[in-house]
Scaffold this active site. Structure first.
Site, PDB file in Angstrom:
ATOM      1  N   HIS A   1      34.100   1.384  27.351  1.00 21.35           N
ATOM      2  CA  HIS A   1      34.393   1.875  25.996  1.00 21.35           C
ATOM      3  C   HIS A   1      34.914   3.312  26.050  1.00 21.35           C
ATOM      4  O   HIS A   1      35.805   3.689  25.276  1.00 21.35           O
ATOM      5  CB  HIS A   1      33.129   1.854  25.130  1.00 21.35           C
TER       6      HIS A   1
ATOM      7  N   LYS B   1      39.509  -7.130  28.694  1.00 24.55           N
ATOM      8  CA  LYS B   1      38.490  -8.067  29.180  1.00 24.55           C
ATOM      9  C   LYS B   1      38.339  -9.211  28.177  1.00 24.55           C
ATOM     10  O   LYS B   1      38.207 -10.356  28.537  1.00 24.55           O
ATOM     11  CB  LYS B   1      37.137  -7.371  29.378  1.00 24.55           C
TER      12      LYS B   1
ATOM     13  N   LEU C   1      27.596   1.422  24.265  1.00 25.92           N
ATOM     14  CA  LEU C   1      28.835   1.877  24.907  1.00 25.92           C
ATOM     15  C   LEU C   1      28.613   2.181  26.390  1.00 25.92           C
ATOM     16  O   LEU C   1      27.557   2.662  26.791  1.00 25.92           O
ATOM     17  CB  LEU C   1      29.368   3.123  24.195  1.00 25.92           C
TER      18      LEU C   1
END
Ligand code: PAF
Length: 282
Positions: free
Chosen positions: A35, A150, A31
């Site tokens: 995130h 993304k 992460l």
């Protein structure tokens, strides 16, 4: 924060929390701030009384032969800290054996959007993604799920998955988080050499240049693709372009007269590291 690694415990967590809104953030771990932003968005959606669940699972089914499954970063301890700091209530971090019986024989296949862009160069990837996401939706019994923009194609395919298989899950797409120089945050950025890292912001710069050209009136998708290709070749000479594609944002098919929103997506290899990014033209 509950950390759960098996289905039995997850089911009892779901039973205890029945009736409480649950917002899932599916991840493969490693992460980063991108995130963290998804988890914070999930926290907002869930509200004070809801639950934010984060799954951490490096899904073997979505990696092709020769891809980075075995070297994909696994940083569970740090990941748990990021989840806690950003407001997660439950982490589901199973081992592969827990989710996939050795004689498993079902794969979910999306047959249209997944044929193009990343799907063309990563055969089987989106079958792996659809299969794990469907399993996570079933297991966690979430009301909402949060994904990053993304992975634009992934989100479009999961939207189809939810629609076509009638999952009762509301999807949320969150804007891409970027480094100061514009590079989209990704767990894979850590694979880049210093030279590649210095060139990688060229993807974003080229996409922004295309958007500027579009705002100035350029409507030919091929001209926009050419502009991006040239800029990436100039500014990131060690990159190898996998694709540059202007597409319909919903169907991911080439832009047509019925296209309401255009997205331009790119994928570029730096060595064996494949970076993706995209921009919506609006
Ligand atoms: O975007 C990802 O990290 C993965 O593809 C996902 C959605 C967690 C499925 O493994």
């Amino acid at each position: 924060m509950n950390v759960i690694n098996n289905i039995r415990q997850l089911r009892s967590w779901s039973t205890i929390n029945k009736g409480t809104r649950c917002v899932l953030v599916p991840t493969m771990g490693a992460l980063h701030e991108g995130h963290a932003a998804l988890i914070r968005a999930a926290r907002e959606i869930a509200g004070q009384n809801g639950n934010v669940a984060v799954s951490i699972f490096v899904n073997p089914l979505q990696f092709g032969p020769g891809e980075d499954f075995s070297k994909y970063p696994r940083t569970l301890i740090e990941d748990l800290g990021i989840c806690r700091d950003n407001g997660a209530d439950m982490i589901f971090a199973p081992k592969a054996e827990e989710l996939y019986p050795t004689d498993r024989s079902i794969l979910l296949q999306e047959t249209s959007l997944s044929q193009l862009l990343c799907g063309a160069s990563r055969p089987g990837h989106f079958e792996g993604v659809c299969t794990i996401v469907a399993k996570l939706f079933n297991l966690v019994q979430c009301d909402d799920a949060v994904f990053g923009k993304k992975d634009y194609q992934q989100f479009a395919i999961i939207r189809r998955l939810v629609r076509d298989l009638d999952f009762n899950v509301v999807l949320h797409a969150i804007d891409t988080m970027r480094e100061e120089d514009g590079l989209a945050m990704s767990s894979r950025n850590r694979y880049l050499s210093p030279e590649e890292r210095a060139e990688a912001p060229a993807l974003r710069a080229a996409l922004v240049a295309a958007r500027t050209s579009w705002k100035n009136g350029e409507r030919d998708p091929k001209a926009l693709e050419r502009l991006i290709t040239q800029q990436i070749q100039e500014k990131a000479p060690s990159g190898r372009i996998d694709y540059v594609a202007a597409a319909d944002a919903t169907t991911l098919q080439p832009v047509s007269a019925t296209t309401e929103l255009v997205v331009i997506a790119v994928a570029v290899f730096f060595g064996t590291t494949r970076l993706i990014d995209n921009i919506e033209l609006k």
